[in-house]
Design a protein around this motif. Structure first.
Motif, PDB file in Angstrom:
ATOM      1  N   ALA A  15       0.793  -1.164  -0.017  1.00 43.11           N
ATOM      2  CA  ALA A  15      -0.092   0.035  -0.054  1.00 43.11           C
ATOM      3  C   ALA A  15       0.792   1.178   0.179  1.00 43.11           C
ATOM      4  N   PHE A  16       2.044   0.914   0.890  1.00 38.91           N
ATOM      5  CA  PHE A  16       3.104   2.256   0.687  1.00 38.91           C
ATOM      6  C   PHE A  16       3.380   2.608  -0.576  1.00 38.91           C
ATOM      7  N   ILE A  17       3.948   1.453  -1.450  1.00 41.95           N
ATOM      8  CA  ILE A  17       4.458   1.589  -2.700  1.00 41.95           C
ATOM      9  C   ILE A  17       3.510   2.306  -3.680  1.00 41.95           C
ATOM     10  N   GLU A  18       2.083   1.866  -3.707  1.00 46.51           N
ATOM     11  CA  GLU A  18       0.941   2.225  -4.452  1.00 46.51           C
ATOM     12  C   GLU A  18       0.921   3.568  -4.220  1.00 46.51           C
ATOM     13  N   ALA A  19       0.880   4.254  -3.059  1.00 42.88           N
ATOM     14  CA  ALA A  19       0.574   5.563  -2.523  1.00 42.88           C
ATOM     15  C   ALA A  19       1.434   6.416  -3.213  1.00 42.88           C
ATOM     16  N   ALA A  20       2.856   5.739  -3.348  1.00 43.97           N
ATOM     17  CA  ALA A  20       4.045   6.864  -3.682  1.00 43.97           C
ATOM     18  C   ALA A  20       4.000   6.797  -5.278  1.00 43.97           C
ATOM     19  N   MET A  23       0.224   6.688 -10.696  1.00 47.05           N
ATOM     20  CA  MET A  23      -0.169   5.820 -11.974  1.00 47.05           C
ATOM     21  C   MET A  23      -0.678   4.559 -11.676  1.00 47.05           C
ATOM     22  N   SER A  24      -0.559   3.877 -10.462  1.00 55.21           N
ATOM     23  CA  SER A  24      -0.900   2.590 -10.166  1.00 55.21           C
ATOM     24  C   SER A  24      -2.277   2.472  -9.757  1.00 55.21           C
ATOM     25  N   ALA A  25      -2.754   1.322  -9.826  1.00 57.21           N
ATOM     26  CA  ALA A  25      -4.172   1.217  -9.348  1.00 57.21           C
ATOM     27  C   ALA A  25      -4.138   1.461  -7.725  1.00 57.21           C
ATOM     28  N   GLY A  63      -7.329 -19.625 -18.417  1.00 58.33           N
ATOM     29  CA  GLY A  63      -6.382 -19.330 -19.418  1.00 58.33           C
ATOM     30  C   GLY A  63      -6.277 -17.930 -19.642  1.00 58.33           C
ATOM     31  N   PHE A  64      -6.942 -17.299 -19.102  1.00 54.25           N
ATOM     32  CA  PHE A  64      -6.722 -15.513 -19.433  1.00 54.25           C
ATOM     33  C   PHE A  64      -6.270 -15.027 -18.262  1.00 54.25           C
ATOM     34  N   CYS A  65      -5.264 -14.501 -18.316  1.00 50.34           N
ATOM     35  CA  CYS A  65      -4.555 -13.523 -17.268  1.00 50.34           C
ATOM     36  C   CYS A  65      -4.702 -11.906 -17.401  1.00 50.34           C
ATOM     37  N   GLU A  66      -5.203 -11.392 -16.413  1.00 51.27           N
ATOM     38  CA  GLU A  66      -5.103  -9.841 -16.394  1.00 51.27           C
ATOM     39  C   GLU A  66      -4.176  -9.344 -15.592  1.00 51.27           C
ATOM     40  N   ILE A  67      -3.358  -8.285 -16.130  1.00 53.49           N
ATOM     41  CA  ILE A  67      -2.585  -7.759 -15.164  1.00 53.49           C
ATOM     42  C   ILE A  67      -3.275  -6.770 -14.579  1.00 53.49           C
ATOM     43  N   LEU A  68      -3.298  -6.664 -13.242  1.00 54.53           N
ATOM     44  CA  LEU A  68      -4.242  -5.449 -12.579  1.00 54.53           C
ATOM     45  C   LEU A  68      -3.603  -4.405 -11.620  1.00 54.53           C
ATOM     46  N   ASN A  69      -2.295  -4.695 -11.260  1.00 53.20           N
ATOM     47  CA  ASN A  69      -1.614  -3.531 -10.614  1.00 53.20           C
ATOM     48  C   ASN A  69      -0.111  -3.981 -10.609  1.00 53.20           C
ATOM     49  N   LEU A  70       0.592  -2.848 -11.002  1.00 55.11           N
ATOM     50  CA  LEU A  70       2.105  -3.032 -10.865  1.00 55.11           C
ATOM     51  C   LEU A  70       2.599  -1.669 -10.356  1.00 55.11           C
ATOM     52  N   ALA A  71       3.505  -1.506  -9.604  1.00 60.20           N
ATOM     53  CA  ALA A  71       4.078  -0.532  -9.052  1.00 60.20           C
ATOM     54  C   ALA A  71       5.555  -0.776  -8.228  1.00 60.20           C
ATOM     55  N   ASN A 108      -1.315   8.051 -21.496  1.00 59.40           N
ATOM     56  CA  ASN A 108      -0.002   8.863 -21.146  1.00 59.40           C
ATOM     57  C   ASN A 108       0.773   8.318 -20.323  1.00 59.40           C
ATOM     58  N   ASN A 109       0.686   6.976 -19.922  1.00 60.00           N
ATOM     59  CA  ASN A 109       1.872   6.348 -19.188  1.00 60.00           C
ATOM     60  C   ASN A 109       2.834   5.884 -19.709  1.00 60.00           C
ATOM     61  N   ARG A 110       3.622   6.584 -20.316  1.00 62.94           N
ATOM     62  CA  ARG A 110       4.864   6.135 -21.084  1.00 62.94           C
ATOM     63  C   ARG A 110       5.805   5.184 -20.637  1.00 62.94           C
ATOM     64  N   ALA A 111       6.058   5.040 -19.308  1.00 60.82           N
ATOM     65  CA  ALA A 111       7.226   4.125 -18.767  1.00 60.82           C
ATOM     66  C   ALA A 111       6.344   2.817 -18.931  1.00 60.82           C
ATOM     67  N   ALA A 112       5.111   2.743 -18.450  1.00 61.36           N
ATOM     68  CA  ALA A 112       4.468   1.427 -18.294  1.00 61.36           C
ATOM     69  C   ALA A 112       4.298   0.972 -19.689  1.00 61.36           C
TER      70      ALA A 112
END
Ligand SMILES: CC(C)(COP(=O)(O)OP(=O)(O)OC[C@H]1O[C@@H](n2cnc3c(N)ncnc32)[C@H](O)[C@@H]1OP(=O)(O)O)[C@@H](O)C(=O)NCCC(=O)NCCS
Length: 144
Positions: A15-20, A23-25, A63-71, A108-112
């Motif tokens: 949660a600390f990483i996401e708050a920082a 652009m993350s969920a 068989g279907f994977c969804e990436i939901l959050n990454l930070a 607009n999230n060029r890095a991701a």
């Protein structure tokens, strides 16, 4: 350093990483704890010297994977952590029979977008004004 599945006690650190990272969920500690405990979810984290620096969360079903959050913590960015989290998560999904991965990312999230492209995902669609009724979402995907 260690790439490992997240444990319930990691939720406050994630949660600390996401708050920082705006652009993350933003699931918050409770949402993250729920995801870590969810059988169809998989949450990976990157740990160094006892500190968690980044995480990735996905769901896999039929068989279907969804990436939901990454930070990744801002001070740990551009050191290959995001790419290693994504590569490991996708390799694991493949081993578990996953056939396709998709995700949504702010246009607009060029890095991701660059990270996902580097991992072989391509734009497959777009959702207009998806974020806050303003920014479009790119839908990216790949066969595994
Ligand atoms: C996106 C994010 C996870 C990348 O993590 P990272 O650990 O810095 O990424 P890496 O160091 O593994 O970089 C891998 C690739 O991503 C791309 N990339 C990462 N940061 C970038 C930046 N600031 N600008 C452009 N490309 C970038 C590059 O293609 C890079 O490959 P390269 O090093 O060969 O150029 C991180 O910037 C982040 O947490 N962003 C905020 C949250 C977010 O946007 N999450 C995704 C929501 S869909």
């Amino acid at each position: 350093m260690k790439l490992r599945p997240a444990l319930p006690l990691d939720a406050p650190r994630l949660a600390f990483i996401e708050a920082a990272q705006p652009m993350s969920a933003h699931w918050g500690e409770k949402g993250l704890a729920g995801e870590i405990g969810n059988a169809s979810a998989c949450v990976w984290c990157w740990e160094e010297n006892g500190a968690v620096l980044g995480f990735l969360s996905l769901r896999l079903a039929a068989g279907f994977c969804e990436i939901l959050n990454l930070a990744v913590l801002p001070e740990a960015c551009r050191r290959g952590i995001g790419f290693r989290l994504l590569s490991r998560a996708l390799a694991d999904v493949r081993e578990r029979g996953g056939e396709r991965v998709t995700l949504e990312v702010n246009v607009n999230n060029r890095a991701a977008i660059s990270l996902y492209s580097k991992a072989g995902l391509k734009e497959i669609g777009r959702r207009e004004k998806f974020y806050g009724g303003k920014d479009d979402a790119l839908i990216m995907g790949a066969d595994l």
